[in-house]
Design an enzyme around this catalytic site. Structure first.
Site, short mmCIF file in Angstrom:
data_model
loop_
_atom_site.label_atom_id
_atom_site.label_comp_id
_atom_site.label_asym_id
_atom_site.label_seq_id
_atom_site.Cartn_x
_atom_site.Cartn_y
_atom_site.Cartn_z
N GLY A 1 40.45 32.43 37.19
CA GLY A 1 41.76 33.12 36.31
C GLY A 1 42.14 34.41 36.87
N ASP B 1 32.12 28.65 37.12
CA ASP B 1 32.87 30.02 37.17
C ASP B 1 33.24 30.45 35.70
OD1 ASP B 1 35.06 28.35 36.60
OD2 ASP B 1 36.36 29.62 37.84
N GLU C 1 43.01 38.03 45.16
CA GLU C 1 44.23 36.90 45.26
C GLU C 1 45.49 37.46 44.54
OE1 GLU C 1 43.74 33.58 42.44
OE2 GLU C 1 45.00 32.27 43.62
N HIS D 1 36.20 35.00 42.38
CA HIS D 1 37.66 35.15 42.94
C HIS D 1 37.90 36.59 42.97
CE1 HIS D 1 37.71 30.93 42.51
NE2 HIS D 1 39.35 30.94 42.58
N ASP E 1 41.71 24.86 47.34
CA ASP E 1 41.85 25.33 45.95
C ASP E 1 41.99 24.36 45.00
OD1 ASP E 1 41.73 27.69 44.24
OD2 ASP E 1 43.64 28.32 44.70
O1 LIG Z 1 43.58 29.85 42.47
C1 LIG Z 1 42.91 29.95 41.46
N1 LIG Z 1 42.62 31.32 41.19
C2 LIG Z 1 42.13 31.56 39.86
N2 LIG Z 1 41.62 30.52 39.19
C3 LIG Z 1 42.02 29.34 39.40
C4 LIG Z 1 42.58 29.16 40.59
N3 LIG Z 1 42.46 27.70 40.80
C5 LIG Z 1 41.93 27.10 39.42
N4 LIG Z 1 41.51 28.27 38.74
C6 LIG Z 1 40.97 27.91 37.81
O2 LIG Z 1 41.76 28.27 36.74
C7 LIG Z 1 40.96 28.24 35.38
C8 LIG Z 1 41.55 29.45 34.67
O3 LIG Z 1 40.69 30.29 34.01
C9 LIG Z 1 39.66 28.22 35.61
O4 LIG Z 1 39.10 27.01 35.29
C10 LIG Z 1 39.38 28.43 37.48
O5 LIG Z 1 38.37 27.86 37.85
#
Ligand SMILES: O=c1[nH]cnc2c1ncn2[C@@H]1O[C@H](CO)[C@@H](O)[C@H]1O
Length: 344
Positions: free
Chosen positions: A174, A142, A204, A201, A282
């Site tokens: 993110g 990602d 959210e 994503h 998650d």
């Molecule tokens: O629930 C979530 N939403 C968005 N990013 C997330 C979530 N959980 C983990 N990451 C992580 O947060 C980092 C930030 O840039 C990324 O590595 C993403 O994979």
């Protein structure tokens, strides 16, 4: 939530499952964190109680800052290998047979840990996890949206300019606010032409417009979270008709305060509208959960019995980026388990 009956809890615990939305660094359990913190002291609390307190989030922005601090624990190729291998061990304990692990190479790859060494470390873990625990791991790389187009370029180049066994998709993680999905259209175009699936994503922390953006501009095949689709009946109809699955993580949404409490979670409304969903964790230790717990939460929200819970497990298999032979094998494992329980 109402706790599941002991018999439903044991049904869930033994049910063979697939997980589609789970982040690599966000899967570091207190045990793994303690091991990594010993190698890199002073960054993150090693003591489980202090760690649990550290994993209490004020809001999404606070979560991202904590997430990035845990990333600092994963510095060397051996850290990457250990983390990923141990995640496989914990998945096996949850009867997870197949997982698409979201990895953010941009945050880990640097001069001291070049892409080649990073990729070698995850591959070593991937083969070890399958051999030692019987868990099949695949990767979604990602783009961390907050780091903008340079991060997207680097992620695309690590994904596309190397041979990466097990890589099935490109995602975006993110923040959503200020980072429209269409920012990354060039990298997604290239990745899709290469044969990677599109699994960003969206929806959210922002509304349905971001989900439309992901579908229309990035050709999203599944959406990570996507829960704000509930605000847009046309979008829910579109998701249902086009079989675009939302990879939902109920406890995460409460922990990051994007939903007030579980009772307010949109999962039942999404399911009622015919939107395909899969159930996921998650970042399980960060949210004090695991996949069995998320299945129990979903069963409670949706009023499911064993047959209903088995349908959830099949839905994840249906939405997985796997070939049809393996999909049939995974379905067969679920069916055999259900039949065995009925016979018991
Ligand atoms: O629930 C979530 N939403 C968005 N990013 C997330 C979530 N959980 C983990 N990451 C992580 O947060 C980092 C930030 O840039 C990324 O590595 C993403 O994979």
């Amino acid at each position: 939530m109402t706790a599941p009956s002991p018999s439903l809890a044991s049904f869930i615990a033994g049910l063979p499952k697939a997980e589609l939305h789970v982040h690599q660094v966000g899967s570091a359990s207190p045990r793994i964190v303690a091991q990594l913190a010993e190698r890199h002291p002073g960054v993150v609390p090693a003591d489980p109680e202090a760690l649990a307190a550290y994993f209490q989030f004020d809001d999404f922005a606070h979560f991202i800052s904590i997430y990035l601090s845990v990333v600092k624990l994963v510095e060397t190729a051996e850290d990457v290998r250990l983390l990923t291998y141990e995640i496989g061990r914990e998945m096996a304990g949850q009867q997870i047979r197949y997982a698409e692990l979201t990895i953010t190479p941009y945050l880990s790859v640097n001069e001291r840990l070049p892409a080649e060494a990073f990729l070698e470390a995850i591959e070593d873990a991937r083969t070890g996890v399958e051999r030692d625990f019987g868990v099949r791991l695949r990767w979604i790389f990602d783009i961390p949206a907050d780091f903008g187009v340079p991060a997207a370029e680097m992620t695309a180049s690590i994904a596309l300019d190397h041979h990466v066994p097990g890589l099935v998709g490109l995602g975006i993680g993110g923040s959503e606010q200020g980072f429209p999905r269409s920012m990354f259209v060039e990298q997604f175009d290239r990745a899709r032409a290469y044969g990677l699936h599109s699994v960003p994503h969206a929806g959210e922390t922002t509304g349905p417009a971001t989900i439309w953006d992901a579908i229309q501009n990035l050709g999203a095949e599944r959406i990570e979270h996507g829960i704000t689709a509930v605000q847009d009946p046309d979008l829910m109809r579109y998701l249902a008709e086009n079989e675009i699955t939302l990879d939902v993580c109920p406890t995460s949404n409460v922990a990051l305060k994007v939903v007030d409490d579980l009772a307010q979670h949109p999962l039942p409304a999404l399911v009622a509208a015919g939107v395909p969903v899969s159930i996921n964790t998650d970042d399980p230790p960060m949210f004090g959960t695991d996949l069995n717990t998320e299945y129990a939460v979903a069963a409670d929200l949706l009023g499911l019995d064993e047959a209903g819970v088995a349908r959830l497990a099949r839905a994840a298999v249906d939405a997985a980026f796997v070939d049809e032979v393996y999909r049939t094998e995974l379905r067969g494992e679920i069916d055999a388990y259900v039949a065995g329980r009925q016979g018991a």
